[in-house]
Write an enzyme that holds these catalytic residues in place. Structure first.
Site, short mmCIF file in Angstrom:
data_model
loop_
_atom_site.label_atom_id
_atom_site.label_comp_id
_atom_site.label_asym_id
_atom_site.label_seq_id
_atom_site.Cartn_x
_atom_site.Cartn_y
_atom_site.Cartn_z
N VAL A 92 0.71 -1.04 0.07
CA VAL A 92 -0.07 0.12 -0.05
C VAL A 92 0.81 1.15 -0.07
O VAL A 92 1.73 1.43 1.03
CB VAL A 92 -0.84 0.12 1.20
CG1 VAL A 92 -1.91 1.12 1.35
CG2 VAL A 92 -1.90 -1.05 1.37
N CYS A 93 0.89 2.00 -1.10
CA CYS A 93 1.68 3.21 -1.17
C CYS A 93 1.01 4.46 -0.59
O CYS A 93 0.05 4.93 -1.20
CB CYS A 93 2.07 3.35 -2.55
SG CYS A 93 3.05 2.14 -3.27
N LEU A 94 1.49 4.70 0.44
CA LEU A 94 0.99 6.04 1.25
C LEU A 94 1.93 6.80 1.86
O LEU A 94 2.87 6.02 2.46
CB LEU A 94 -0.11 5.61 2.43
CG LEU A 94 -1.71 5.21 1.79
CD1 LEU A 94 -2.35 4.84 3.04
CD2 LEU A 94 -2.07 6.72 1.24
#
Length: 445
Positions: A92-94
Site C-alpha cells: 500500500v503506497c501512502l
C-alpha cells in the site's frame, strides 16, 4: 515503550469497534494485539462500491513513533492490483506509511493512528482511481478519458468477482471451480487458531466472516444492479484493457463475465437464505440438549418481554414454536408518523453460534422504506458491547424504522429505489411517502 504501544493499539482497536462507522471494521486476537486485521467496505458511487477489502496491519514495538506495516490481502493471489496505490503483491503506497514520498507534513507522526491509516486507504478508493497514479493526476487527453472509463469498468468487475463473490463462496463453501477458490484462499492468508493440541485441521481466523454475510444481504440489490449494468456496457469475454502504468505482475488482467457473476450472486443469496432458515432447526436441537446458548436466549426472551411491558412499548414479541432461536416481532407503527396505524411483522433468526454469528432479521410484512431492502432485510447498527443482547437488536431495528430526520448516508442504501426517492427532490419524497403509506394501509387489512 512496549507496554505503552500495546495499550495504545488496544485503545484504538476498541474505539473503532465501538464506532458506528458502517465502512470500517477491525479485529485482533487478545493474545496478539500487534497483528490487526481491518476491513474497508468500498465507498458508494465508486467502482469499489460495497466491496470487502481486507488489510493486515503489523505494529512494531516502536508504535506510535513508527507507523505499522500494512498489507492488502484482497489481491486474488497476487494477481489483482485494485488501485495504482494498492499493488497486486499487497503493498500500500501512502506517504503516512513511509511507502511513498509525500509533501512536507504528510509523513507519519505519533498523532496519527489506526483510524487515520484506514481513512487514508479508503480515500484512495475514489470514483476515478486512474488519477491516483503519479503523472496522471490531470490527464485529460482522448486516450486518458477512454482509459479512465476502462479502468473503472474492470475495477468494478473485479470488486464484484474477487472481493465479494469469491469471498462469500469461500465462506459458504459453494464455489464449483476449485482452482479459482484456491487462488482466492492463497491471497487471503489466515492465522490458525490454537486447537489445544488437537490433531484436527486448525480453523482459519476469519473475524469478518459474519459481517460480510450480513452486509451481502444488505447490499444484494446494489450488487445485482451493478452486474446487470456492467453486462449492458461490455461484452462477456471481452479482455480488460491494460493501463499505461500497469505491467508485469503488477496489473489487473482478465476478461469480463458479468453474466456468470449475476448467476453467482443469485446463488449466494439463495445459500445465505437457506443457511438462515436452517438456524431454527439447529436451535431446536440445541434447546433439546439444554445448550448454554439456548438457555441464555430463552432467558433473554423473558427479560425482553418484561422490559417492553415496563417501558410501555406496544410491540409484541413471541417465540416461534417456543424456539428461542426464532423470535417474531409485531411492530405497531408510531403515531403521528408515516408508519401510524401500521402493523408490521418481522422475524429475528438467531444462530446456535450467537453472538459470534449475529442475528439476521427479515420483515415478513411488505414495507417500502429506505432502511429496509426489497426482500425485507433491515439495515441497522448495534453498539459492539451490546451485540450479545437480542433486545438491543430489536430496538435498533425499530429506531432505524422510525428515524425522522436521518443524516444522509449512502452506506445505508439497501433499497436503491426507496433511497433514491427519499433523498431526491420534493416530488420524489412525496412519492416515497405515498408508497410507504400505501403499504402501511395494506398492513392493517
Amino acid at each position: 515503550m512496549s507496554d505503552q504501544s500495546i495499550i495504545r493499539i488496544g485503545k484504538e482497536v476498541m474505539a473503532l469497534q465501538e464506532d458506528s462507522d458502517l465502512s470500517l471494521a477491525v479485529a485482533c486476537r487478545d493474545s496478539d494485539l500487534r497483528n490487526v486485521r481491518a476491513m474497508i467496505i468500498g465507498p458508494p458511487d465508486t467502482p469499489y462500491e460495497f466491496g470487502f477489502f481486507e488489510f493486515a496491519l503489523k505494529f512494531s514495538r516502536d508504535y506510535p513513533r513508527k507507523s505499522p506495516n500494512v498489507t492488502c490481502t484482497t489481491t486474488n493471489s497476487g494477481t489483482c492490483r485494485f488501485n495504482p496505490n494498492i499493488y497486486s503483491n499487497g503493498k500500500v503506497c501512502l506517504s503516512i506509511l513511509g511507502t511513498w514520498r509525500g509533501e512536507r507534513g504528510e509523513e507519519w507522526s505519533a498523532a496519527q493512528g489506526l483510524e487515520s491509516i484506514l481513512l487514508s486507504i479508503q480515500s484512495l478508493m475514489s470514483g476515478n482511481p486512474y488519477e491516483n497514479e503519479p503523472g496522471f493526476e490531470d490527464a485529460n487527453g482522448p486516450n486518458d478519458k477512454k482509459n479512465q472509463k476502462d479502468y473503472v469498468q474492470k475495477i468494478r468487475h473485479e470488486t464484484l468477482r474477487v472481493s465479494i463473490i469469491l469471498r462469500l463462496e469461500q465462506f459458504l463453501g459453494t464455489r464449483s471451480d476449485p482452482l479459482e477458490l484456491l487462488r482466492h484462499n492463497q491471497c487471503n492468508p489466515t492465522e490458525d487458531i490454537d486447537m489445544d493440541g488437537s490433531d484436527e485441521q486448525p480453523a482459519p481466523y476469519e473475524p469478518f466472516k459474519d459481517l460480510c454475510k450480513r452486509r451481502f444481504l444488505w447490499y444484494y440489490d446494489t450488487y445485482l444492479a451493478t452486474a446487470r449494468k456492467g453486462k449492458e456496457e461490455v461484452t462477456d469475454g471481452q479482455p480488460f484493457a491494460r493501463m499505461p502504468f500497469e505491467g508485469g505482475n503488477n496489473s489487473m488482467d482478465g476478461r469480463f463475465c458479468y453474466g456468470e457473476l449475476i448467476k453467482r450472486l443469485v446463488d449466494i443469496k439463495a445459500t445465505l437464505d437457506a443457511e438462515t432458515a436452517g438456524w431454527a432447526a439447529e436451535g431446536a436441537a440445541a434447546k433439546a440438549k439444554e445448550a448454554t446458548v439456548a438457555v441464555n436466549l430463552a432467558r433473554q426472551f423473558e427479560q425482553s418481554v418484561e422490559a417492553f411491558k415496563r417501558d410501555g412499548m406496544p410491540h409484541n414479541i413471541e417465540l416461534e414454536n417456543g424456539n428461542p432461536f426464532a423470535w417474531v416481532v409485531t411492530y405497531f407503527g408510531k403515531p403521528m408518523t408515516n408508519l401510524d396505524g401500521g402493523l408490521f411483522r418481522f422475524r429475528l433468526m438467531l444462530s446456535p453460534r450467537f453472538p459470534q454469528e449475529q442475528p439476521r432479521a427479515r420483515f415478513e410484512t411488505p414495507i417500502f422504506h429506505q432502511r429496509i431492502s426489497a426482500d425485507g432485510t433491515p439495515c441497522y447498527g448495534v453498539k459492539f458491547r451490546k451485540r450479545d443482547d437480542v433486545r438491543s437488536h430489536i430496538e435498533a431495528i425499530i429506531e432505524a424504522l422510525e428515524e425522522e430526520n436521518p443524516p444522509y448516508d449512502p452506506r445505508t442504501m439497501v433499497h436503491p429505489e426507496a433511497h433514491k426517492l427519499y433523498w431526491g427532490s420534493q416530488e420524489d419524497r412525496k412519492l416515497y411517502n405515498r408508497k410507504l403509506r400505501r403499504l402501511v394501509q395494506q398492513s392493517m387489512e
